[in-house]
Design a protein around this motif. Structure first.
Motif: not given
Length: 602
Positions: A86-109
């Motif tokens: 398996m690829v490592n975690i940073p390699e997996y996220y490389a080139g990916k588009n991520v959507l976050i809800t609640g990004a202005t909340g405590f955990m989202g930040k």
């Protein structure tokens, strides 16, 4: 019974043949022996070569092609590959588009900051934000990334803000308040969804809690089903969603009501009627928050369809442990407000069990678990299990810490590093008995607050302490259920996830709470409330300590005056009281004399 040696008869012709073979071999000339050895070795190499060719031919057969080492992990039936494949975690996220809800909340930040800093090659982070207090989503994001939380990221990646894409939305509105253009953009580009948005108010009206925790999740799932490149949908729930059970496994439990009928009923029912029926609906759960979170999990199970989903269940989320720095916290929610009230000397007594497990979990542990869970499920989306993977992100079963220890740590930390302008010296006590707690609440909270408000009135100031005490009591009532009970959470999937991570990923995305030293963490947590919530500088500590010593002297003076008054009122005016007093004093002197004489004889 006699046991003897069994003699097997040997045929004479076989013996003679063996002797002849031995004689013929010994008669061979020495030069022929190496030749025979070479011939045998060559024949052996030929056999090995043929065997290797056959194995290679079998391996090249399409239907026998190897895909790595698979195994069943834990009770969840996860068919998982060997970590080496398996690829490592940073390699997996490389080139990916991520959507976050609640990004202005405590955990989202914290999630947004950690994602951008530890996975620098991520393509974009789309954050769904609603306008608030006249601020546009873009302005809110600018304010958020200007905070201290993002300073480390700013130093490492000065242009990180270019990866953040604000999306104007409102989760309570139809189609999440998204424009048609934004819906198309998200549907075509998003690879990973982190659904963190929720109401964290425990006493939220049921209609509002359902709207934010259940219907919003339902709408997000509908949006996820439209996403053409979606690999994983992570839903952040709570470990207390099923707090009506003592043992909570990493499975989704059915709710006590049919969620479809409940949604339909709440549409036409007025608020007063909903409030009246809420206790019957939530039953043994303490509030609407845990109730609606349980329903949201069940909605995901029923309506996810082909969407690859995983659920992360954190317990009581507290300040950061290590990332981006120890003790970061930015709100009064949960235990943070209680810690501050105790540090100010306002909170003196609280209903809690000293032996109950305080299942605090640092926010960076939750975020590291969330990012790792998305990596694992996203990497294995083509081999995902039938059941949704659920991760109980808790500490109680792995590294337990009790509420009594929490109270001791708070008192010690704030006596050494006091908050500025404390009302009284920190000395919070936890009491499991309701009657005892009510008595000390009246003596330690209500009475001093009334006296202080009287002083403020006499000096021409506005009374405020009783209002503060009332808010504090409401907060304590909300937390009382969780500070008086303990639960057992299974964490098999969490352990399984850790075994699949590389050594480097385990360091960068560490969620191994066995390494957590609670006394150090609590000290950094308390100091975090001082620095990041109250914005008090450490340079003010000498003055704060001086103020605390002043409060100590006032307390000693008050106690002395109180003793003198009791003496004057009850002892000096009563012959019986004086006789009792003299008797007690004489007994003390006799005891001291006896103790001194015994010491001399030794």
């Amino acid at each position: 019974m006699n046991v003897g040696v069994v003699k097997v008869p040997v045929r004479p012709d076989r013996v003679q043949s063996a002797h002849r073979l031995q004689r013929d071999v010994t008669r061979l000339s020495p030069p022929l022996l190496p030749a025979l050895g070479l011939l045998s070795a060559g024949f052996l190499l030929l056999l090995l070569s043929v065997s290797a060719l056959l194995s290679a031919a079998a391996g090249s057969t399409p239907h026998l092609k190897s895909r790595g080492s698979y195994r069943i992990s834990g009770r969840s039936g996860v068919v998982s590959r060997n970590p080496a494949t398996m690829v490592n975690i940073p390699e997996y996220y490389a080139g990916k588009n991520v959507l976050i809800t609640g990004a202005t909340g405590f955990m989202g930040k914290v999630l947004l900051e950690k994602l951008l800093r530890s996975c620098p090659d991520v393509q974009s982070a789309y954050v769904m934000v609603r306008p608030k207090s006249g601020q546009s989503p873009q302005a809110r994001i600018v304010d958020m990334i200007s905070s201290k939380l993002f300073e480390k990221l700013q130093d490492e990646q000065p242009d990180f803000a270019q990866k953040i894409v604000p999306v104007n939305s409102d989760l309570t509105q139809p189609e999440l308040g998204l424009s048609q253009e934004d819906q198309r953009t998200l549907s075509e580009n998003i690879h990973i969804v982190f659904h963190c948005a929720a109401t964290v108010r425990f006493n939220e009206p049921l209609k509002d809690a359902m709207q934010l925790n259940v219907l919003a999740t339902q709408k997000m799932l509908a949006l996820g089903r439209k996403m053409k490149q979606l690999e994983i949908f992570i839903h952040v729930s709570t470990a207390y969603a099923n707090c009506d059970r003592e043992l909570i496994e990493e499975v989704i439990y059915p709710p006590p009501v049919d969620y479809r009928k409940l949604i339909d009923t709440l549409e036409w029912m007025d608020d007063d009627l909903v409030a009246a029926m809420t206790p019957k609906l939530i039953k043994e759960r303490p509030n609407t928050y845990t109730f609606t979170k349980a329903i949201a999990e069940y909605v995901i199970q029923k309506e996810a369809g082909d969407v690859n989903v995983a659920i992360v269940r954190p317990s009581i989320v507290g300040a950061s442990w290590k990332d981006p720095f120890p003790g970061w916290i930015d709100n009064f929610n949960g235990p943070s407000g209680i810690f501050i009230a105790a540090g100010k000397g306002i909170l003196r007594t609280m209903r809690a069990s000293n032996d109950a497990v305080a299942d605090l979990v640092p926010v960076d542990v939750v975020i590291n678990t969330t990012l790792s869970a998305a990596w694992f499920s996203g990497s294995q989306r083509h081999h995902r299990p039938k059941n949704i993977l659920v991760y109980n992100c808790t500490t109680g079963g792995i590294n337990p810490f009790h509420w009594g220890e929490v109270g001791n740590c708070i008192n010690m930390t704030f006596k050494t590093n006091p908050l500025e302008q404390a009302f009284r010296r920190p000395n919070v006590n936890l009491r499991s008995n309701s009657f005892t707690n009510q008595y000390w609440t009246a003596v330690s909270h209500t009475l001093p607050a009334l006296l202080y408000d009287c002083y403020l009135k006499l000096t021409g100031q506005k009374p405020r302490m009783m209002k503060t005490i009332s808010r504090l009591h409401k907060a304590m009532m909300v937390l009382e259920y969780f500070t008086s009970h303990s639960w057992v959470w299974h964490t098999d999937n969490l352990a399984m996830l850790m075994t699949h991570m590389s050594p480097e990923d385990k360091k960068v995305f560490n969620f191994d709470v066995r390494q957590l030293h609670w006394a150090e963490y609590m000290e950094s947590y308390c100091m975090g409330t001082k620095k990041y919530v109250l914005n008090e500088e450490l340079s003010g500590l000498p003055a704060a300590r001086k103020h605390l010593n002043k409060l100590r002297n006032i307390r000693y003076t008050f106690n002395t005056v109180l003793v003198v008054l009791i003496w004057r009122i009850f002892i000096a005016r009563s012959q019986m009281a004086r006789n009792i007093w003299y008797f007690v004093v004489s007994m003390c002197f006799k005891f001291l004399s006896y103790f001194r004489a015994s010491s001399t004889m030794r």
